[in-house]
Design a protein around this motif. Structure first.
Motif, PDB file in Angstrom:
ATOM      1  N   GLU A 212     -16.667   8.931 -27.362  1.00  0.00           N
ATOM      2  CA  GLU A 212     -17.781   8.211 -26.759  1.00  0.00           C
ATOM      3  C   GLU A 212     -17.434   7.695 -25.374  1.00  0.00           C
ATOM      4  O   GLU A 212     -16.260   7.675 -24.973  1.00  0.00           O
ATOM      5  CB  GLU A 212     -18.215   7.039 -27.651  1.00  0.00           C
ATOM      6  CG  GLU A 212     -17.176   5.933 -27.761  1.00  0.00           C
ATOM      7  CD  GLU A 212     -17.695   4.723 -28.525  1.00  0.00           C
ATOM      8  OE1 GLU A 212     -18.867   4.729 -28.947  1.00  0.00           O
ATOM      9  OE2 GLU A 212     -16.921   3.756 -28.681  1.00  0.00           O
ATOM     10  N   LEU A 213     -18.464   7.277 -24.663  1.00  0.00           N
ATOM     11  CA  LEU A 213     -18.322   6.692 -23.328  1.00  0.00           C
ATOM     12  C   LEU A 213     -19.055   5.360 -23.329  1.00  0.00           C
ATOM     13  O   LEU A 213     -20.251   5.304 -23.615  1.00  0.00           O
ATOM     14  CB  LEU A 213     -18.925   7.626 -22.276  1.00  0.00           C
ATOM     15  CG  LEU A 213     -19.109   7.067 -20.859  1.00  0.00           C
ATOM     16  CD1 LEU A 213     -17.777   6.659 -20.247  1.00  0.00           C
ATOM     17  CD2 LEU A 213     -19.820   8.090 -19.971  1.00  0.00           C
ATOM     18  N   VAL A 214     -18.344   4.285 -23.016  1.00  0.00           N
ATOM     19  CA  VAL A 214     -18.923   2.948 -23.016  1.00  0.00           C
ATOM     20  C   VAL A 214     -19.180   2.515 -21.571  1.00  0.00           C
ATOM     21  O   VAL A 214     -18.276   2.517 -20.732  1.00  0.00           O
ATOM     22  CB  VAL A 214     -17.999   1.928 -23.713  1.00  0.00           C
ATOM     23  CG1 VAL A 214     -18.674   0.560 -23.766  1.00  0.00           C
ATOM     24  CG2 VAL A 214     -17.628   2.399 -25.107  1.00  0.00           C
ATOM     25  N   LEU A 215     -20.438   2.139 -21.282  1.00  0.00           N
ATOM     26  CA  LEU A 215     -20.827   1.761 -19.928  1.00  0.00           C
ATOM     27  C   LEU A 215     -21.576   0.432 -19.919  1.00  0.00           C
ATOM     28  O   LEU A 215     -21.977  -0.071 -20.971  1.00  0.00           O
ATOM     29  CB  LEU A 215     -21.720   2.841 -19.313  1.00  0.00           C
ATOM     30  CG  LEU A 215     -21.098   4.222 -19.077  1.00  0.00           C
ATOM     31  CD1 LEU A 215     -22.167   5.204 -18.633  1.00  0.00           C
ATOM     32  CD2 LEU A 215     -19.966   4.154 -18.062  1.00  0.00           C
ATOM     33  N   GLY A 216     -21.780  -0.099 -18.722  1.00  0.00           N
ATOM     34  CA  GLY A 216     -22.541  -1.334 -18.552  1.00  0.00           C
ATOM     35  C   GLY A 216     -23.995  -1.029 -18.215  1.00  0.00           C
ATOM     36  O   GLY A 216     -24.697  -0.386 -18.980  1.00  0.00           O
TER      37      GLY A 216
END
Length: 328
Positions: A212-216
């Motif tokens: 996964e990719l966690v972003l703001g």
């Protein structure tokens, strides 16, 4: 006569591209490098490897924007014809956590360098790397006459550096230029910046190495261009007849969400299956939209961005995919 240029921040994205450009034009290039226990020259070592003759005109010197003595000594020793001040603590989110250091390096560091040039009584041309973050909350489009409203310690520090450059130009008749560059990216972008974070994650997810990719903030809109093209604009500013302020950008806004979508689609993946949101990556004060009005640079300098966000995302994904293959 061989021109001598000094580049602070030469080990960074822009510094390495600028060094390549100036060497290709026959310059003798000197770069400021911070002392570290580990080498951070991955962006500039390949320059000498690719062209050993050009590499002979590339010289690195230890120094720091927080150490005025090192800057004074360096300027007096090199006597550069052109100085490009690209060094900075340039991560916006980090500037909230390190506001004092950001101010010392980005704001007061610029004064230290300008004073080093002035005290040496050099007839050299000075480029200050200003930033679209100085506009902050001011609605787009943003051009040379747009009001500033920074929303971070980074933006505020850069605004001080911008205005002190203008002041030295007017007070001491120095050829001092501020280039207000909107977001510019490349495969050499630091891995903690959102565009590179996205394209690296895409490459790793496609290879089965990441889940996964966690972003703001996915709704933030930025004007993203290709850094390799932007250093040409920097150089053109110092070749112009008079010292002026110029904005560089594409004039097109793209959201983080759209950049994500393009990057994942390039490898045949649905971004919504892999991207999640975390408030920890949000800024205390957000900047909603930065979109340039680059008409002055086009009309006066003949500079225009050729690579926009969609092609840039694909270019960066391809580079990160290739890098993974090489590593494995």
């Amino acid at each position: 006569m061989t021109k001598r240029a000094l580049i602070t921040g030469i080990t960074g994205q822009d510094g390495s591209y600028l060094a390549e450009l100036l060497l290709s034009k026959g310059y003798e290039v000197h770069g400021l490098v911070r002392r570290s226990s580990s080498f951070n020259r991955g962006r500039i070592d390949p320059i000498s490897e690719a062209d050993p003759e050009a590499g002979k005109r590339l010289h690195l010197h230890y120094g720091d924007m927080t150490d005025g003595v090192s800057l004074v000594n360096l300027v007096r020793t090199i006597e550069p014809h052109e100085v490009y001040n690209l060094a900075a603590q340039s991560h916006v989110k980090v500037s909230f956590e390190m506001p004092e250091y950001t101010a010392s390096a980005d704001a007061i560091g610029t004064v230290r360098l300008l004073e080093a040039i002035r005290s040496a009584n050099l007839e050299c041309r000075f480029y200050q790397a200003s930033t679209s973050e100085m506009f902050g909350a001011t609605p787009p489009p943003q051009g040379e006459s747009t009001a500033f409203y920074p929303r971070s310690p980074y933006g505020a520090a850069k605004l001080y550096a911008h205005w002190v450059t203008v002041n030295y130009r007017e007070a001491y008749d120095m050829f001092a230029v501020s280039g207000i560059l909107f977001n510019h990216e490349s495969p050499r972008r630091g891995e903690t910046f959102v565009t590179r974070k996205i394209t690296m994650a895409v490459a790793r997810i496609a290879a089965g190495l990441q889940d996964e990719l966690v972003l703001g903030n996915l709704d933030a809109v930025r004007d993203w261009g290709y850094a390799k093209e932007y250093v040409e604009g920097m150089w053109r500013m110092l070749q112009h007849d008079a010292p002026e302020t110029f904005v560089l950008g594409t004039g097109v806004g793209t959201s983080v969400r759209e950049f994500c979508q393009t990057s994942f689609e390039h490898v045949g993946l649905d971004w919504q299956k892999y991207v999640t949101h975390d408030d920890r990556y949000e800024r205390p004060t957000e900047v909603d939209a930065l979109i340039a009005d680059p008409s002055k640079s086009r009309d006066v300098l003949g500079w225009e961005a050729k690579t926009h966000a969609t092609d840039l995302a694909r270019l960066m994904v391809d580079a990160d995919v290739e890098a993974l293959v090489t590593e494995r």
